[in-house]
Design a protein around this motif. Structure first.
Motif, PDB file in Angstrom:
ATOM      1  N   MET A 105       0.836  -1.180   0.000  1.00  0.00           N
ATOM      2  CA  MET A 105       0.000   0.000   0.000  1.00  0.00           C
ATOM      3  C   MET A 105       0.885   1.249   0.000  1.00  0.00           C
ATOM      4  SD  MET A 105      -2.654   1.551   2.874  1.00  0.00           S
ATOM      5  CE  MET A 105      -4.064   0.543   2.505  1.00  0.00           C
ATOM      6  N   LEU A 106       0.516   2.207  -0.836  1.00  0.00           N
ATOM      7  CA  LEU A 106       1.200   3.493  -0.901  1.00  0.00           C
ATOM      8  C   LEU A 106       0.633   4.366   0.217  1.00  0.00           C
ATOM      9  CD1 LEU A 106       3.236   5.049  -2.685  1.00  0.00           C
ATOM     10  CD2 LEU A 106       1.288   5.834  -4.024  1.00  0.00           C
ATOM     11  N   VAL A 107       1.451   4.733   1.182  1.00  0.00           N
ATOM     12  CA  VAL A 107       1.015   5.518   2.345  1.00  0.00           C
ATOM     13  C   VAL A 107       1.461   6.963   2.156  1.00  0.00           C
ATOM     14  CG1 VAL A 107       1.215   5.793   4.849  1.00  0.00           C
ATOM     15  CG2 VAL A 107       1.116   3.491   3.834  1.00  0.00           C
ATOM     16  N   ILE A 108       0.496   7.884   2.326  1.00  0.00           N
ATOM     17  CA  ILE A 108       0.757   9.297   2.074  1.00  0.00           C
ATOM     18  C   ILE A 108       0.386  10.121   3.304  1.00  0.00           C
ATOM     19  CG2 ILE A 108       0.126  11.291   0.664  1.00  0.00           C
ATOM     20  CD1 ILE A 108      -0.419   9.306  -1.631  1.00  0.00           C
ATOM     21  N   HIS A 109       1.337  10.963   3.744  1.00  0.00           N
ATOM     22  CA  HIS A 109       1.121  11.856   4.883  1.00  0.00           C
ATOM     23  C   HIS A 109       1.326  13.330   4.535  1.00  0.00           C
ATOM     24  CE1 HIS A 109       0.871   8.815   8.076  1.00  0.00           C
ATOM     25  NE2 HIS A 109       1.796   8.155   7.401  1.00  0.00           N
ATOM     26  N   HIS A 110       1.971  13.650   3.402  1.00  0.00           N
ATOM     27  CA  HIS A 110       2.401  15.029   3.146  1.00  0.00           C
ATOM     28  C   HIS A 110       1.859  15.595   1.838  1.00  0.00           C
ATOM     29  CE1 HIS A 110       5.097  14.649   6.525  1.00  0.00           C
ATOM     30  NE2 HIS A 110       5.558  13.538   5.993  1.00  0.00           N
ATOM     31  N   ARG A 111       1.381  16.840   1.915  1.00  0.00           N
ATOM     32  CA  ARG A 111       0.954  17.594   0.744  1.00  0.00           C
ATOM     33  C   ARG A 111       2.144  18.360   0.190  1.00  0.00           C
ATOM     34  NH1 ARG A 111      -4.987  19.970   2.197  1.00  0.00           N
ATOM     35  NH2 ARG A 111      -4.797  20.736   0.069  1.00  0.00           N
ATOM     36  N   ARG A 112       2.167  18.527  -1.126  1.00  0.00           N
ATOM     37  CA  ARG A 112       3.212  19.289  -1.797  1.00  0.00           C
ATOM     38  C   ARG A 112       2.572  20.169  -2.864  1.00  0.00           C
ATOM     39  NH1 ARG A 112       5.581  18.282   2.166  1.00  0.00           N
ATOM     40  NH2 ARG A 112       7.198  16.737   2.425  1.00  0.00           N
ATOM     41  N   PRO A 113       3.198  21.298  -3.199  1.00  0.00           N
ATOM     42  CA  PRO A 113       2.672  22.127  -4.297  1.00  0.00           C
ATOM     43  C   PRO A 113       2.820  21.364  -5.621  1.00  0.00           C
ATOM     44  CG  PRO A 113       4.789  22.966  -3.512  1.00  0.00           C
ATOM     45  CD  PRO A 113       4.405  21.853  -2.589  1.00  0.00           C
ATOM     46  N   PRO A 114       2.156  21.848  -6.668  1.00  0.00           N
ATOM     47  CA  PRO A 114       2.309  21.190  -7.974  1.00  0.00           C
ATOM     48  C   PRO A 114       3.779  21.016  -8.343  1.00  0.00           C
ATOM     49  CG  PRO A 114       0.591  22.841  -8.067  1.00  0.00           C
ATOM     50  CD  PRO A 114       1.250  23.000  -6.727  1.00  0.00           C
ATOM     51  N   GLN A 115       4.091  19.887  -8.927  1.00  0.00           N
ATOM     52  CA  GLN A 115       5.458  19.535  -9.324  1.00  0.00           C
ATOM     53  C   GLN A 115       5.504  19.315 -10.836  1.00  0.00           C
ATOM     54  OE1 GLN A 115       8.014  19.015  -6.818  1.00  0.00           O
ATOM     55  NE2 GLN A 115       6.438  19.985  -5.568  1.00  0.00           N
ATOM     56  N   PRO A 116       6.656  19.546 -11.460  1.00  0.00           N
ATOM     57  CA  PRO A 116       6.755  19.333 -12.913  1.00  0.00           C
ATOM     58  C   PRO A 116       6.744  17.847 -13.292  1.00  0.00           C
ATOM     59  CG  PRO A 116       8.874  20.019 -12.015  1.00  0.00           C
ATOM     60  CD  PRO A 116       7.889  20.099 -10.898  1.00  0.00           C
ATOM     61  N   VAL A 122      -3.902   2.939  -2.063  1.00  0.00           N
ATOM     62  CA  VAL A 122      -3.361   4.133  -1.425  1.00  0.00           C
ATOM     63  C   VAL A 122      -4.086   4.371  -0.105  1.00  0.00           C
ATOM     64  CG1 VAL A 122      -3.134   6.653  -1.611  1.00  0.00           C
ATOM     65  CG2 VAL A 122      -2.810   5.224  -3.635  1.00  0.00           C
ATOM     66  N   GLY A 123      -3.337   4.749   0.902  1.00  0.00           N
ATOM     67  CA  GLY A 123      -3.903   5.197   2.168  1.00  0.00           C
ATOM     68  C   GLY A 123      -3.483   6.633   2.408  1.00  0.00           C
ATOM     69  N   LEU A 124      -4.464   7.551   2.425  1.00  0.00           N
ATOM     70  CA  LEU A 124      -4.182   8.960   2.720  1.00  0.00           C
ATOM     71  C   LEU A 124      -4.350   9.191   4.214  1.00  0.00           C
ATOM     72  CD1 LEU A 124      -6.016  11.115   0.007  1.00  0.00           C
ATOM     73  CD2 LEU A 124      -3.591  10.598   0.174  1.00  0.00           C
ATOM     74  N   PHE A 125      -3.363   9.799   4.825  1.00  0.00           N
ATOM     75  CA  PHE A 125      -3.391  10.151   6.241  1.00  0.00           C
ATOM     76  C   PHE A 125      -2.868  11.585   6.354  1.00  0.00           C
ATOM     77  CE2 PHE A 125      -2.669   5.621   5.812  1.00  0.00           C
ATOM     78  CZ  PHE A 125      -3.683   5.091   6.615  1.00  0.00           C
TER      79      PHE A 125
END
Length: 166
Positions: free
Chosen positions: A1-12, A40-43
Motif C-alpha cells: 500500500m502506498l502511504v501518504i502523509h504530506h501535501r506538496r505544491p504542484p510539481q513538474p 493508497v492510504g491517505l493520512f
C-alpha cells in the motif's frame, strides 16, 4: 500500500496520479487506488483545505502523486445581470452550499431542490460535467463553530477584526 502523509505544491514531474471527486479530495483519511490500480492510504493533517486539481502529495517511499479532479455532474449557473448572479450566490451561500465562482458564472454539485430555487430566482442552471473546485472559505480552517474556552477551535477572524479600531 502506498502511504501518504504530506501535501506538496504542484510539481513538474510525478510518479502516480489519483483521480478523485471533490468529496474524496475533501477527506483527510481515505483508502483509494492510483490510476494504475495501486492501493493508497491517505493520512493527511486534519482541518486543511480540500486537495486541488494539480496539487501533489509525497508518499512515504518518496514517490510524488499528482491529484486530478474527476469530472462531476454540476449545475452551471448564469444570470441576466451581475445583480441577479450576486443574488443567486447570496441564496446559495445562505444554505452553506459549496460554490465554485467563475467569470460570470457559478457552479454547484447537481441538486434538484437548489435548481428549483435558482429557477424561481430567474437564474439559468444547466447540467455540465466538469471538475469541481469550490471556494474554500474566507476564514480557512474548515467549517466549524468555536465556543468560549474551546482552545482547539477558538480562532480570530482572518479578514476582520471585529470591535478593533484601526
Amino acid at each position: 500500500m502506498l502511504v501518504i502523509h504530506h501535501r506538496r505544491p504542484p510539481q513538474p514531474h510525478w510518479d502516480e496520479e489519483l483521480y478523485l471527486t471533490f468529496e474524496a479530495r475533501s477527506k483527510s483519511r481515505l483508502r483509494t487506488f492510483t490510476a494504475r490500480g495501486e492501493e493508497v492510504g491517505l493520512f493527511l493533517e486534519r482541518g486543511q483545505s480540500p486537495l486541488a486539481d494539480g496539487e501533489c502529495l509525497e508518499a512515504q517511499d518518496g514517490r510524488i502523486v499528482r491529484i486530478c479532479a474527476l469530472p462531476e455532474t454540476l449545475l452551471h449557473i448564469t444570470c441576466g445581470s451581475p445583480v441577479e448572479l450576486t443574488r443567486a450566490a447570496y441564496h446559495l451561500g445562505n444554505r452553506h452550499v459549496a460554490l465554485q465562482v467563475g467569470g460570470g458564472w457559478l457552479r454547484i454539485l447537481e441538486d434538484h431542490v437548489l435548481k428549483a430555487m435558482l429557477d424561481q430566482l430567474g437564474a439559468r442552471a444547466e447540467l455540465v460535467e466538469a471538475p469541481f473546485q469550490p471556494e474554500h472559505g474566507a476564514y480557512g480552517g474548515g467549517h466549524h463553530h468555536s465556543h468560549h474556552g474551546d482552545t482547539d477551535f477558538n480562532y480570530g477572524p482572518r479578514l476582520h477584526h471585529f470591535g478593533v479600531r484601526l
